[in-house]
Design an enzyme around this catalytic site. Structure first.
Site, mmCIF file in Angstrom:
data_model
loop_
_atom_site.group_PDB
_atom_site.id
_atom_site.type_symbol
_atom_site.label_atom_id
_atom_site.label_comp_id
_atom_site.label_asym_id
_atom_site.label_seq_id
_atom_site.Cartn_x
_atom_site.Cartn_y
_atom_site.Cartn_z
ATOM 1 C CG HIS A 36 -3.162 -0.043 2.181
ATOM 2 N ND1 HIS A 36 -3.816 -0.865 1.503
ATOM 3 C CD2 HIS A 36 -3.501 -0.173 3.335
ATOM 4 C CE1 HIS A 36 -4.621 -1.792 2.123
ATOM 5 N NE2 HIS A 36 -4.469 -1.144 3.527
ATOM 6 C CB THR A 37 2.956 2.580 -0.333
ATOM 7 O OG1 THR A 37 3.533 1.891 0.762
ATOM 8 C CG2 THR A 37 2.506 3.895 -0.024
ATOM 9 C CB ALA A 124 -2.254 -10.611 14.126
ATOM 10 N N GLY A 125 -2.532 -9.465 11.031
ATOM 11 C CA GLY A 125 -1.713 -8.378 10.151
ATOM 12 C C GLY A 125 -0.274 -8.469 10.145
ATOM 13 C CB SER A 128 -0.104 -16.220 9.238
ATOM 14 O OG SER A 128 -1.377 -15.647 8.995
ATOM 15 C CB SER A 129 -1.443 -15.404 4.015
ATOM 16 O OG SER A 129 -1.474 -13.836 4.265
ATOM 17 C CG ASP A 173 2.415 -8.694 3.385
ATOM 18 O OD1 ASP A 173 2.899 -7.688 3.896
ATOM 19 O OD2 ASP A 173 1.185 -9.155 3.690
ATOM 20 C CE1 TYR A 223 -4.087 -4.986 0.660
ATOM 21 C CE2 TYR A 223 -4.283 -5.905 -1.462
ATOM 22 C CZ TYR A 223 -3.422 -5.352 -0.654
ATOM 23 O OH TYR A 223 -2.160 -5.375 -0.942
#
Ligand code: GLA
Length: 382
Positions: A36-37, A124-125, A128-129, A173, A223
Site C-alpha cells: 500500500h505504498t 490469492a493476491g 492475476s488481474s 502489479d 482498498y
C-alpha cells in the site's frame, strides 16, 4: 512457463478460429515488502513469478471481437464501437477496459479474437488481474503494430483497472508483471516509475507463499477507501503524496484528524521506510533483519492500516515460534490471499505439515502452499 497451459491456449485458439495466434506470457507477482505504498508514490519491492496468464490473440475477419476465458469455460463477444463496463463483469471488464483505454488514445485497433488461461490462483493476491491486463495490451500491441512502449502499456493496464473494474490500484502489479527479470526482485520507485533490480541470495532460506484460500467481501471498496484517506491527509499536509511525509509532519495533524486516519498514514510512512531498510539489509546480507522487517510490516498492516484478516493473522502467528522462519507477512491488497514467508529450505516440509493441520483445525478449510521462481516479465512466446 507452464508448457501445458501454452498448448491448451494454442490448441483451443486453432480449434475455434482456424488461425495461429500470437502467444504472450504475462506473469503474476509477489511483493517482498512495501504494501500500500505504491499509490502513495513510495517504494515497493515486487518480483514477477513463473505463474501467470497465457494469451493467444489474432486479428478477426468478423464484425465483432470474441474473448474466451478457458479456465472459466466462458466467452464474450463485443463490438469495438460499443464498449461499456459490465456490472459484475469479472474477467470481461479487464479485457474491455484495456481495449477501451487503447481506443481512447486514438490508436487503430481492428476486430480480434482472444483465448486466455492462467495458473495463478484467483484472489490469492498474486495479481492475476495485472497479468491479464498486461497480456492483452501486449498482444494487441503486437498484432496491430500499435507502437506502444512497455511503460505506456502498464499505464493502459492500470487505467483499465481504475475505469472499468473500479479499483484505484497503484502501479506495482502492472509494473512488476511487465518488467520482471529472472531471479530478481525489483526495487520500484512508484513516483519515477523506474526500478533497480536485485539478485537476492537467501542462502539456506527461501520464500514460500501460503494461500488462506479466502477473499473477503468489501476488499475493493476498502482498498479505494484507504487510498482516499491517504490522499486527503497529503492534502492536509500540503504535500504531493505520503511519500513526502515524515512522522514529525504527521504528528502535527494528530488532534485534527480521526485517529484511525492518523494510524493509516503512520503505517504508510513507516512501511516506506521499511522498504529502504530492507535494501540495506540485503546489501549487508542480513537475512534476520529482512525477516524482522516482514513481521513489522504485518503488524502495521494488521493494527494500523487494518487490511489483514483472521486467516492471514493466524498463518503469520503460526510462524512466530518457529526458529526456522525468519519472517512472514500478508502480501498484496489484503483481506485474504497469501502470506509470504522466509523459511529455511530444510524445514519447508515439516512446516507445511504442521500448518496445514493447524489451519484446518482453526478454519475448517485447507490452506495451500506455493514455491515460486522469480521470472521474466510479459513477453512473446516464440
Ligand atoms: C493491490 C494493488 C497494488 C498495491 C497492493 C498493495 O495489489 O493492485 O497496486 O496497492 O494491492 O500493496
Amino acid at each position: 512457463m507452464n508448457k501445458k497451459l501454452i498448448k491448451e491456449v494454442k490448441d483451443s485458439f486453432l480449434n475455434q478460429f482456424k488461425k495461429k495466434p500470437i502467444l504472450v506470457f504475462s506473469p503474476g507477482r509477489i511483493n517482498l515488502i512495501g504494501e500500500h505504498t505504491d499509490y502513495n508514490e513510495g517504494f515497493v519491492f515486487p518480483a514477477a513469478i513463473n505463474k501467470g496468464i497465457i494469451a493467444g490473440v489474432q486479428k478477426s475477419d468478423s464484425t465483432f471481437c470474441k474473448a474466451i476465458a478457458l479456465n472459466k469455460s466462458d466467452s464474450y463477444e463485443f463490438k469495438l464501437n460499443n464498449l461499456k463496463s459490465l456490472k459484475n463483469g469479472g474477467w470481461k471488464n479487464y479485457v474491455l477496459g484495456v481495449v477501451f483505454e487503447i481506443l481512447k488514445l486514438d490508436l487503430k485497433l481492428g476486430n480480434f479474437n482472444l483465448v486466455f488461461a492462467g495458473d495463478i490462483p484467483e484472489g490469492a493476491g498474486m495479481s492475476s488481474s495485472a497479468a491479464l491486463e498486461n497480456s492483452i495490451v501486449f498482444a494487441l500491441n503486437e498484432v496491430f503494430h500499435l507502437g506502444l512502449s512497455k511503460r505506456k502499456m502498464i499505464i493502459i493496464s492500470q487505467k483499465a483497472e481504475h475505469n472499468y473494474v473500479g479499483v484505484k490500484c497503484g502501479i506495482m502489479d502492472q509494473y512488476s508483471s511487465m518488467f520482471g527479470e529472472k531471479k530478481s526482485v525489483l526495487l520500484l520507485d512508484c513516483r519515477k516509475i523506474n526500478s533497480i533490480s536485485f539478485k537476492i541470495d537467501f542462502n539456506d532460506y527461501k520464500l514460500i507463499l501460503i494461500n488462506t484460500n479466502v477473499k473477503h467481501q468489501l476488499s475493493e471498496s476498502a482498498y479505494n477507501n484507504r487510498r482516499i484517506v491517504c490522499e486527503n491527509i497529503s492534502k492536509s499536509l500540503k504535500i504531493r503524496a505520503l511519500r513526502d511525509a515524515t512522522e514529525n509532519n504527521l504528528n502535527k495533524l494528530l488532534k485534527k484528524i480521526p485517529n484511525e486516519d492518523y494510524k493509516k498514514a503512520l503505517y504508510v510512512i513507516q512501511e516506506n521506510k521499511r522498504v529502504k531498510e530492507t535494501v540495506k539489509a540485503i546489501n549487508n546480507k542480513n537475512l534476520k533483519m529482512i525477516g524482522l522487517l516482514l513481521y513489522q510490516s504485518h503488524e502495521g498492516l494488521k493494527n494500523l492500516y487494518k487490511v489483514s484478516c483472521d486467516e492471514l493473522d493466524f498463518l503469520v502467528d503460526q510462524t512466530k515460534d518457529n526458529p526456522y522462519i525468519l519472517g512472514a507477512r500478508m502480501m498484496g491488497g489484503g483481506f485474504g490471499g497469501c502470506t509470504i514467508n522466509l523459511i529455511k529450505k530444510s524445514e519447508v516440509k515439516n512446516f507445511k505439515k504442521e500448518t496445514l493441520k493447524a489451519y484446518l483445525k482453526e478454519f475448517n478449510k485447507n490452506c495451500s502452499f506455493y514455491s515460486i521462481k522469480l521470472s521474466e516479465g510479459t513477453c512473446l512466446i516464440k
